[in-house]
Structures are given as C-alpha cells and as structure tokens.
Design an enzyme around this catalytic site. Structure first.
Site, PDB file in Angstrom:
ATOM      1  N   GLY A   1       2.928  19.878 -21.461  1.00 56.21           N
ATOM      2  CA  GLY A   1       2.506  19.684 -20.070  1.00 56.21           C
ATOM      3  C   GLY A   1       2.699  20.948 -19.264  1.00 56.21           C
ATOM      4  CG  ASN A   2       0.537  21.952 -16.181  1.00 51.06           C
ATOM      5  OD1 ASN A   2       0.698  21.546 -15.035  1.00 51.06           O
ATOM      6  ND2 ASN A   2      -0.546  21.686 -16.894  1.00 51.06           N
TER       7      ASN A   2
END
Ligand code: CTP
Length: 210
Positions: A19-20
């Site tokens: 993810g980020n």
C-alpha cells in the site's frame, strides 16, 4: 463529476498487502468542494478513514487498483469531469497467495507486475470529458508534471512536490501548482486541503464553463 481518492491495497496473501501513505484527504476535500458547488459526485475511494456525508456525493469503496479501474470505467461515459486524486499502486504482486505465507530464514522475493493506469486509460477514452490528474514528484517536478499532462492526454494537472514542507501525503495542508494544456502554470500558497480543493474546483469551473 468523477473523483478517485485514497490509496489502493494490492494483496500479497490473505493478511498482507502493498500500500502507500495516501490518507484520501485531498480527494475527499475535492468531492466536498464540488458537491458544495452543486455537482453530483461519484467518488471512488480506496481504503481510508475519511468520512463524507453529502446528498450529492455517491461513494463507492474499492480496495485494489483493478477494482478502482472497474468502478471508474463503469460510470466514466456519463461524467462531465473526472479528477484522479487517488494514489493508485503502480505495481501489484504477480501472484496473490491463497494461504498466508509462512516465515522462513530465507529472503522472500515477491514478483511485481504493473497495474493498469486508470488516468491514462481515461485519457484514451475521453470525448467531452474534462480530465484532471495529479502528479507527486520529488525531483524535476515541473518538467515531469508537464510530460505527464501530455502523455496521459489531460486538461489539467495538479502538481504537489514532496519537497514542499506541509505538502503531500497525510498532512492537512497542501501546496500545489496547476498546469493547463498550454503549459501555463499557476502557483498557489500553502493552504488547508479544503482551501486547495476550492482553488482546484474554481480553476476547473473557469475552464469547463468557458
Ligand atoms: N494514476 C492512476 N492509475 C495508476 C497510477 C496513477 O489513475 N495506476 C493517476 C493518479 O491518480 C494521479 C496520476 O495518475 O492522478 C499520477 O500518478 P503518479 O504516481 O504521480 O504518476 P505515474 O504515472 O504513476 O508515474 P511515476 O510514478 O513514474 O511518477
């Protein structure tokens, strides 16, 4: 108006993902600003903690880049404006394990494969739609953003540089530069994301209603 917001999560196995740090704040602020101007908003959001309540905002929750791509394409044709503010993962695991990957003493390698570029795909499809993208750059910001505008066939690109203090991910403020198709640039001061969202919507309305 179609708006994408938040991160995407790309599953490694049933419990882990890539993810980020996107919080979704900027995309949700734009959705609010657009709805306050009277627009009907179709908001496609990755996993975030953001809450939104507005009679004219219809929110669809997605997790992965592929799900976001499908949700966006399901409605793009009927949109007048599309603003892609999501931090879509550029890569996903080539294979998602169906069972939890067990720890061993050996290094673990995960092979990644590119996701679909949602914004670029809209640039290919667009007819009457006004298309807006974001660029998050660390170096050669202006040059890279201009190249992205042309490559993805956008009408406007919003640049936020990670080098600006208070701009970018997970902050409540942002500092943007807007670039149009003639490569004119407009620089804005550091502001709350709510105020930035209003600036962005004003620039879009000016051009769409011209
Ligand atoms: N974007 C998208 N789908 C993707 C990747 C990006 O719709 N799979 C959109 C984002 O919502 C944003 C814009 O593309 O509006 C720019 O994303 P950015 O990560 O800055 O650029 P990339 O094209 O992914 O290029 P790079 O990461 O190499 O800078």
């Amino acid at each position: 108006i179609l708006i994408t917001a938040g991160p995407t999560y790309e599953a490694i196995d049933p419990v882990r993902y890539i993810g980020n740090h996107s919080s979704g704040k900027m995309g949700f602020a734009i959705a609010n600003a657009a709805a306050n101007l009277g627009a009907h908003v179709y908001l496609v959001s990755g996993p975030t903690n953001q809450q939104i309540q507005h009679a004219r905002i219809h929110k669809v929750d997605v997790v992965s880049a592929e799900e976001m791509y499908l949700a966006v394409h399901a409605r793009f044709k009927e949109m007048d404006v599309a603003i892609c503010a999501a931090a879509v993962a550029d890569y996903k695991p080539k294979i998602t394990a169906t069972k939890k990957i067990k720890k061993t003493a050996e290094p673990l390698e995960i092979q990644l494969t590119p996701t679909k570029d949602i914004l670029a795909s809209l640039g290919v499809l667009k007819e009457h739609q006004f298309l807006v993208g974001f660029a998050l750059e660390t170096d050669n910001a202006l040059e890279n953003a201009k190249a992205k505008l042309k490559k993805k066939n956008l009408d406007l690109i919003i640049l936020n540089s990670l080098q600006d203090k208070g701009a970018g991910f997970a902050t409540d403020t942002n500092k943007i530069t807007i670039i149009d198709q003639n490569l004119n640039t407009i620089n804005f001061e550091l502001k709350s994301k709510l105020a930035v969202a209003e600036d962005i919507m004003n620039e879009i309305v000016l051009r769409v209603l011209k």
